[in-house]
Design a protein around this motif. Structure first.
Motif, PDB file in Angstrom:
ATOM      1  N   ASP A 241      53.349  10.744  45.767  1.00 24.36           N
ATOM      2  CA  ASP A 241      53.678   9.339  46.009  1.00 24.36           C
ATOM      3  C   ASP A 241      54.144   8.681  44.711  1.00 24.36           C
ATOM      4  O   ASP A 241      53.512   8.827  43.659  1.00 24.36           O
ATOM      5  N   LEU A 242      55.257   7.957  44.778  1.00 22.63           N
ATOM      6  CA  LEU A 242      55.875   7.402  43.575  1.00 22.63           C
ATOM      7  C   LEU A 242      54.897   6.585  42.752  1.00 22.63           C
ATOM      8  O   LEU A 242      54.904   6.645  41.516  1.00 22.63           O
ATOM      9  N   PHE A 243      54.033   5.844  43.417  1.00 17.14           N
ATOM     10  CA  PHE A 243      53.158   4.939  42.686  1.00 17.14           C
ATOM     11  C   PHE A 243      51.924   5.637  42.106  1.00 17.14           C
ATOM     12  O   PHE A 243      51.116   4.996  41.438  1.00 17.14           O
ATOM     13  N   LYS A 244      51.797   6.936  42.342  1.00 20.15           N
ATOM     14  CA  LYS A 244      50.783   7.694  41.600  1.00 20.15           C
ATOM     15  C   LYS A 244      51.104   7.648  40.108  1.00 20.15           C
ATOM     16  O   LYS A 244      50.212   7.755  39.264  1.00 20.15           O
ATOM     17  N   TYR A 245      52.403   7.469  39.786  1.00 24.40           N
ATOM     18  CA  TYR A 245      52.850   7.493  38.394  1.00 24.40           C
ATOM     19  C   TYR A 245      52.852   6.098  37.754  1.00 24.40           C
ATOM     20  O   TYR A 245      53.375   5.921  36.658  1.00 24.40           O
ATOM     21  N   ASP A 246      52.244   5.122  38.441  1.00 23.58           N
ATOM     22  CA  ASP A 246      52.178   3.748  37.936  1.00 23.58           C
ATOM     23  C   ASP A 246      51.437   3.731  36.600  1.00 23.58           C
ATOM     24  O   ASP A 246      50.272   4.135  36.501  1.00 23.58           O
ATOM     25  N   ASP A 247      52.107   3.244  35.578  1.00 22.00           N
ATOM     26  CA  ASP A 247      51.531   3.215  34.231  1.00 22.00           C
ATOM     27  C   ASP A 247      50.282   2.341  34.162  1.00 22.00           C
ATOM     28  O   ASP A 247      49.392   2.578  33.333  1.00 22.00           O
ATOM     29  N   LEU A 248      50.195   1.331  35.019  1.00 22.49           N
ATOM     30  CA  LEU A 248      49.062   0.399  34.962  1.00 22.49           C
ATOM     31  C   LEU A 248      47.759   1.043  35.409  1.00 22.49           C
ATOM     32  O   LEU A 248      46.683   0.507  35.141  1.00 22.49           O
ATOM     33  N   ILE A 249      47.846   2.183  36.089  1.00 22.06           N
ATOM     34  CA  ILE A 249      46.627   2.911  36.465  1.00 22.06           C
ATOM     35  C   ILE A 249      46.567   4.263  35.745  1.00 22.06           C
ATOM     36  O   ILE A 249      45.866   5.175  36.177  1.00 22.06           O
ATOM     37  N   GLY A 250      47.302   4.369  34.649  1.00 19.17           N
ATOM     38  CA  GLY A 250      47.284   5.602  33.864  1.00 19.17           C
ATOM     39  C   GLY A 250      48.119   6.728  34.442  1.00 19.17           C
ATOM     40  O   GLY A 250      47.959   7.898  34.056  1.00 19.17           O
ATOM     41  N   GLY A 251      49.044   6.386  35.353  1.00 17.17           N
ATOM     42  CA  GLY A 251      49.820   7.412  36.040  1.00 17.17           C
ATOM     43  C   GLY A 251      50.795   8.157  35.166  1.00 17.17           C
ATOM     44  O   GLY A 251      51.326   9.203  35.576  1.00 17.17           O
ATOM     45  N   ASP A 252      51.045   7.656  33.961  1.00 21.87           N
ATOM     46  CA  ASP A 252      51.991   8.339  33.077  1.00 21.87           C
ATOM     47  C   ASP A 252      51.515   9.743  32.706  1.00 21.87           C
ATOM     48  O   ASP A 252      52.335  10.606  32.361  1.00 21.87           O
ATOM     49  N   ILE A 253      50.209  10.005  32.806  1.00 16.60           N
ATOM     50  CA  ILE A 253      49.705  11.332  32.435  1.00 16.60           C
ATOM     51  C   ILE A 253      50.184  12.408  33.409  1.00 16.60           C
ATOM     52  O   ILE A 253      50.133  13.595  33.095  1.00 16.60           O
ATOM     53  N   TYR A 254      50.641  11.975  34.592  1.00 13.37           N
ATOM     54  CA  TYR A 254      51.109  12.937  35.587  1.00 13.37           C
ATOM     55  C   TYR A 254      52.608  13.247  35.438  1.00 13.37           C
ATOM     56  O   TYR A 254      53.146  14.073  36.173  1.00 13.37           O
ATOM     57  N   VAL A 255      53.275  12.565  34.520  1.00 14.57           N
ATOM     58  CA  VAL A 255      54.705  12.827  34.292  1.00 14.57           C
ATOM     59  C   VAL A 255      54.799  14.007  33.330  1.00 14.57           C
ATOM     60  O   VAL A 255      54.927  13.855  32.112  1.00 14.57           O
ATOM     61  N   THR A 256      54.727  15.200  33.899  1.00 16.47           N
ATOM     62  CA  THR A 256      54.595  16.419  33.087  1.00 16.47           C
ATOM     63  C   THR A 256      55.768  17.377  33.221  1.00 16.47           C
ATOM     64  O   THR A 256      55.941  18.261  32.381  1.00 16.47           O
ATOM     65  N   ASN A 257      56.558  17.225  34.260  1.00 16.36           N
ATOM     66  CA  ASN A 257      57.652  18.162  34.504  1.00 16.36           C
ATOM     67  C   ASN A 257      58.940  17.733  33.808  1.00 16.36           C
ATOM     68  O   ASN A 257      59.062  16.594  33.344  1.00 16.36           O
ATOM     69  N   ALA A 258      59.888  18.643  33.769  1.00 15.04           N
ATOM     70  CA  ALA A 258      61.206  18.316  33.216  1.00 15.04           C
ATOM     71  C   ALA A 258      61.884  17.267  34.097  1.00 15.04           C
ATOM     72  O   ALA A 258      61.562  17.112  35.279  1.00 15.04           O
ATOM     73  N   VAL A 259      62.816  16.530  33.519  1.00 11.10           N
ATOM     74  CA  VAL A 259      63.583  15.529  34.270  1.00 11.10           C
ATOM     75  C   VAL A 259      65.070  15.812  34.082  1.00 11.10           C
ATOM     76  O   VAL A 259      65.476  16.465  33.110  1.00 11.10           O
ATOM     77  N   PRO A 260      65.921  15.349  34.990  1.00 10.14           N
ATOM     78  CA  PRO A 260      67.360  15.584  34.847  1.00 10.14           C
ATOM     79  C   PRO A 260      67.936  14.866  33.627  1.00 10.14           C
ATOM     80  O   PRO A 260      67.371  13.887  33.119  1.00 10.14           O
ATOM     81  N   HIS A 261      69.079  15.361  33.191  1.00  6.09           N
ATOM     82  CA  HIS A 261      69.836  14.692  32.125  1.00  6.09           C
ATOM     83  C   HIS A 261      70.193  13.280  32.604  1.00  6.09           C
ATOM     84  O   HIS A 261      70.731  13.104  33.697  1.00  6.09           O
ATOM     85  N   PHE A 262      69.906  12.284  31.779  1.00  8.31           N
ATOM     86  CA  PHE A 262      70.008  10.887  32.200  1.00  8.31           C
ATOM     87  C   PHE A 262      70.868  10.103  31.214  1.00  8.31           C
ATOM     88  O   PHE A 262      70.654  10.153  29.999  1.00  8.31           O
ATOM     89  N   ILE A 263      71.837   9.377  31.765  1.00  5.13           N
ATOM     90  CA  ILE A 263      72.789   8.583  30.985  1.00  5.13           C
ATOM     91  C   ILE A 263      72.786   7.163  31.551  1.00  5.13           C
ATOM     92  O   ILE A 263      72.749   6.978  32.773  1.00  5.13           O
ATOM     93  N   THR A 264      72.826   6.152  30.681  1.00  5.50           N
ATOM     94  CA  THR A 264      72.858   4.767  31.164  1.00  5.50           C
ATOM     95  C   THR A 264      74.077   4.023  30.633  1.00  5.50           C
ATOM     96  O   THR A 264      74.497   4.224  29.491  1.00  5.50           O
ATOM     97  N   ILE A 265      74.600   3.153  31.503  1.00  7.68           N
ATOM     98  CA  ILE A 265      75.769   2.336  31.167  1.00  7.68           C
ATOM     99  C   ILE A 265      75.493   0.928  31.667  1.00  7.68           C
ATOM    100  O   ILE A 265      75.570   0.659  32.873  1.00  7.68           O
TER     101      ILE A 265
END
Length: 382
Positions: A119-143
């Motif tokens: 569930d997306l909100f498992k990764y909510d930083d306000l409940i410490g969800g950032d610790i679950y962001v452990t996998n690789a992510v796609p190449h990301f570009i912003t404009i």
């Protein structure tokens, strides 16, 4: 003029800044062997000529483009899930976010979800969800195409729950773009209202970051310079735009986003519920509320307001002069002074106060804000 050529900064990520920078995108993708980007934008930008030109330039270089633009102006979880479905169905290899805060937040959240499928909100930083962001992510570009949120240089995405409207923060250093193409020419045709609202959003970021209670002198310096750039350029960018004013606003927007890693405050907690409950444009919500929020913060922090007043070149170096400046600036860029002018009614106040008190931004305000304080601030602004 320093804005008529492309500069490179590496702070905090690689930024290619200047007129024409977006034209470097096809070569960058090819150099990194990226042949199938998912471009995430909003429905309005997807119809604009500059966006269509970007897509055509990519296709001409043999790059297979897929566009996802089915998002709300205040993003919700379902937007992210729909975008991930497009990623899955079309065999993409990278994500390019093009737009303002909404598009870039959804793009960043899709970057997270590609390889994090709980569930997306498992990764909510306000409940410490950032610790679950452990996998690789796609190449990301912003404009970026607006000068407001500065999401292009951020590491977080703000996404609301579809049902409760409560905003969640998805955060991880992994979510920072590998490169930003910050091209002020993409902002030249923004209408006056969007220029004003997003510009006041950037000003709010810089002011609240400077006042936030956390210790971060580097962010303080960045925030004050951001305030100075906006003072020099927002009125002109709104009413009589040129490349210099648009460039200064784009730079100030990025500086605000870098500075607010120190924290935000009462104004954002006043603004967020307006967006989630009433679908108010986030920049407009900040713009109407910032004079009232700054007034609330003066007592006890007079030295900080003196520094802000000096940065704004105000004759009276105090908080009251800063508040007057904010009201005057809103008037000059055609932002209303009252919440009632943007659809807020008396019957909304109690719910807004509940949502504001539950919001994540005000714990970093220089002084505590109670639910009753939020109610009174809304009533003052009504």
């Amino acid at each position: 003029m320093i804005f008529d050529k492309i500069h490179q900064f590496n702070f905090p990520t690689t930024i290619r800044f200047g007129a024409g920078a977006v034209k470097e995108l096809p070569a960058y993708l090819s150099k990194n062997n990226l042949k199938a980007p998912l471009i995430v934008t909003d429905p309005t930008i997807a119809q604009l000529s500059f966006f269509k030109t970007i897509v055509e330039d990519l296709k001409a270089k043999g790059i297979a483009v897929e566009v996802f633009s089915d998002i709300h102006k205040n993003p919700v979880k379902s937007d992210v899930y729909k975008g991930t479905d497009v990623w899955d169905a079309t065999n993409r290899d990278s994500i390019v976010g093009i737009g303002g805060g909404a598009a870039l937040d959804v793009a960043r959240a899709i970057v997270l979800r590609v390889n994090h499928r709980e569930d997306l909100f498992k990764y909510d930083d306000l409940i410490g969800g950032d610790i679950y962001v452990t996998n690789a992510v796609p190449h990301f570009i912003t404009i970026p195409t607006t000068s407001g949120t500065g999401s292009e240089v951020g590491r977080s995405a703000i996404i609301a729950d579809d049902e409760t409207h409560q905003k969640k923060i998805l955060f991880s250093p992994k979510l920072m773009a590998q490169i930003v193409f910050a091209d002020p020419e993409l902002t030249m045709d923004l209408p006056p209202f969007i220029t004003a609202a997003t510009g006041m959003d950037a000003l709010t970021h810089n002011m609240e970051a400077y006042l936030a209670k956390n210790f971060h002198p580097m962010c303080d310096g960045i925030a004050l310079e951001g305030i100075s750039l906006i003072k020099d350029s927002l009125e002109r960018a709104t009413n009589n735009p040129d490349l210099e004013s648009r460039s200064k606003m784009l730079m100030a927007s990025m500086m605000g986003a870098i500075a607010f890693q120190k924290g935000l405050g009462v104004v954002h907690s006043l603004a967020h519920p307006l967006s989630s409950l009433l679908d108010t444009h986030h920049g407009l919500a900040n713009a109407v509320n910032i004079p009232y929020g700054m007034q609330f913060n003066i007592a006890g922090f007079e030295d900080r307001f003196k520094k802000i007043a000096r940065t704004l070149d105000l004759k009276d170096e105090n908080g009251e002069a800063v508040v007057k400046y904010l009201f005057d600036l809103n008037m000059k860029v055609n932002i209303p002074h009252k919440l009632s002018d943007i659809g807020v009614k008396n019957e909304h106040i109690e719910t807004l106060a509940d949502l504001a008190f539950a919001d994540f931004a005000h714990p970093n305000n220089p002084k505590p804000v109670s639910r009753e304080d939020f109610k009174q601030l809304y009533l003052s602004a009504l």
